[in-house]
Design a protein around this motif. Structure first.
Motif, PDB file in Angstrom:
ATOM      1  N   PHE A 293       0.805  -1.210   0.000  1.00  0.00           N
ATOM      2  CA  PHE A 293       0.000   0.000   0.000  1.00  0.00           C
ATOM      3  C   PHE A 293       0.848   1.275   0.000  1.00  0.00           C
ATOM      4  CE2 PHE A 293      -3.246  -2.847   2.109  1.00  0.00           C
ATOM      5  CZ  PHE A 293      -4.146  -2.823   1.050  1.00  0.00           C
ATOM      6  N   GLU A 294       2.148   1.142  -0.255  1.00  0.00           N
ATOM      7  CA  GLU A 294       3.042   2.295  -0.165  1.00  0.00           C
ATOM      8  C   GLU A 294       2.589   3.459  -1.051  1.00  0.00           C
ATOM      9  OE1 GLU A 294       7.691   3.435  -0.898  1.00  0.00           O
ATOM     10  OE2 GLU A 294       7.186   1.383  -0.364  1.00  0.00           O
ATOM     11  N   ASN A 295       2.217   3.187  -2.287  1.00  0.00           N
ATOM     12  CA  ASN A 295       1.777   4.234  -3.213  1.00  0.00           C
ATOM     13  C   ASN A 295       0.328   4.009  -3.635  1.00  0.00           C
ATOM     14  OD1 ASN A 295       4.341   5.619  -3.416  1.00  0.00           O
ATOM     15  ND2 ASN A 295       5.042   3.814  -4.525  1.00  0.00           N
ATOM     16  N   TYR A 296      -0.491   3.582  -2.689  1.00  0.00           N
ATOM     17  CA  TYR A 296      -1.865   3.210  -3.015  1.00  0.00           C
ATOM     18  C   TYR A 296      -2.848   3.895  -2.067  1.00  0.00           C
ATOM     19  CZ  TYR A 296      -5.858   0.307  -4.233  1.00  0.00           C
ATOM     20  OH  TYR A 296      -7.076  -0.130  -4.671  1.00  0.00           O
ATOM     21  N   LEU A 297      -3.821   4.567  -2.623  1.00  0.00           N
ATOM     22  CA  LEU A 297      -4.899   5.174  -1.834  1.00  0.00           C
ATOM     23  C   LEU A 297      -6.191   5.050  -2.616  1.00  0.00           C
ATOM     24  CD1 LEU A 297      -3.220   8.433  -0.508  1.00  0.00           C
ATOM     25  CD2 LEU A 297      -3.821   6.417   0.822  1.00  0.00           C
ATOM     26  N   PRO A 298      -7.309   4.872  -1.999  1.00  0.00           N
ATOM     27  CA  PRO A 298      -7.509   4.670  -0.563  1.00  0.00           C
ATOM     28  C   PRO A 298      -7.281   3.207  -0.191  1.00  0.00           C
ATOM     29  CG  PRO A 298      -9.627   4.657  -1.665  1.00  0.00           C
ATOM     30  CD  PRO A 298      -8.576   4.917  -2.725  1.00  0.00           C
ATOM     31  N   VAL A 299      -6.761   2.988   1.001  1.00  0.00           N
ATOM     32  CA  VAL A 299      -6.547   1.629   1.503  1.00  0.00           C
ATOM     33  C   VAL A 299      -7.880   1.114   2.042  1.00  0.00           C
ATOM     34  CG1 VAL A 299      -5.341   0.230   3.222  1.00  0.00           C
ATOM     35  CG2 VAL A 299      -4.145   2.105   2.071  1.00  0.00           C
ATOM     36  N   PRO A 300      -8.365  -0.018   1.515  1.00  0.00           N
ATOM     37  CA  PRO A 300      -9.624  -0.570   2.026  1.00  0.00           C
ATOM     38  C   PRO A 300      -9.542  -0.873   3.523  1.00  0.00           C
ATOM     39  CG  PRO A 300      -9.033  -1.624  -0.039  1.00  0.00           C
ATOM     40  CD  PRO A 300      -7.842  -0.801   0.407  1.00  0.00           C
ATOM     41  N   SER A 301     -10.581  -0.578   4.237  1.00  0.00           N
ATOM     42  CA  SER A 301     -10.639  -0.734   5.684  1.00  0.00           C
ATOM     43  C   SER A 301     -10.225  -2.129   6.142  1.00  0.00           C
ATOM     44  CB  SER A 301     -12.066  -0.442   6.158  1.00  0.00           C
ATOM     45  OG  SER A 301     -12.168  -0.608   7.537  1.00  0.00           O
ATOM     46  N   GLY A 302      -9.306  -2.174   7.108  1.00  0.00           N
ATOM     47  CA  GLY A 302      -8.909  -3.424   7.739  1.00  0.00           C
ATOM     48  C   GLY A 302      -7.909  -4.272   6.986  1.00  0.00           C
ATOM     49  N   THR A 303      -7.416  -3.800   5.830  1.00  0.00           N
ATOM     50  CA  THR A 303      -6.566  -4.661   5.001  1.00  0.00           C
ATOM     51  C   THR A 303      -5.070  -4.421   5.152  1.00  0.00           C
ATOM     52  OG1 THR A 303      -6.758  -3.151   3.118  1.00  0.00           O
ATOM     53  CG2 THR A 303      -8.360  -4.959   3.249  1.00  0.00           C
ATOM     54  N   ARG A 304      -4.660  -3.465   5.965  1.00  0.00           N
ATOM     55  CA  ARG A 304      -3.211  -3.209   6.117  1.00  0.00           C
ATOM     56  C   ARG A 304      -2.475  -4.425   6.678  1.00  0.00           C
ATOM     57  NH1 ARG A 304      -1.195   1.480   4.657  1.00  0.00           N
ATOM     58  NH2 ARG A 304      -2.524   3.329   4.695  1.00  0.00           N
ATOM     59  N   THR A 305      -3.101  -5.162   7.560  1.00  0.00           N
ATOM     60  CA  THR A 305      -2.487  -6.358   8.137  1.00  0.00           C
ATOM     61  C   THR A 305      -2.390  -7.470   7.106  1.00  0.00           C
ATOM     62  OG1 THR A 305      -3.430  -5.816  10.279  1.00  0.00           O
ATOM     63  CG2 THR A 305      -2.688  -8.074   9.988  1.00  0.00           C
TER      64      THR A 305
END
Length: 87
Positions: A10-22
């Motif tokens: 997700f370094e150059n990605y927006l918007p990050v879908p909720s809860g998916t960073r993990t």
């Protein structure tokens, strides 16, 4: 059915879908089926983030015991089991 664990870049990605960073847990018939589920349910109508890592047949006991395990759905049912809310 195959359990997959996906991690995204997700370094150059927006918007990050909720809860998916993990990461994202999905059970599917195949890798292609898993990607289709992720594209449809999580990245609905936006481009899919680059995939950093995929673990096929993931042993759920190795996933984060403080966040993922207590907050996941059934990993033996086709669909997204982590994060919740995408089925």
């Amino acid at each position: 059915m195959i359990r997959y664990w996906f991690e995204f870049d997700f370094e150059n990605y927006l918007p990050v879908p909720s809860g998916t960073r993990t990461g994202c847990g999905v059970t599917a018939y195949s890798y292609e089926d898993a990607l289709n589920i992720i594209n449809e349910k999580i990245f609905n109508k936006i481009p899919t983030a680059p995939i950093k890592q995929v673990v096929e047949n993931v042993d759920i006991s190795i996933l984060d015991k403080g966040h993922v395990l207590p907050n996941m759905g059934l990993p033996n049912v086709r669909g997204i089991w982590f994060p919740l809310g995408y089925n």
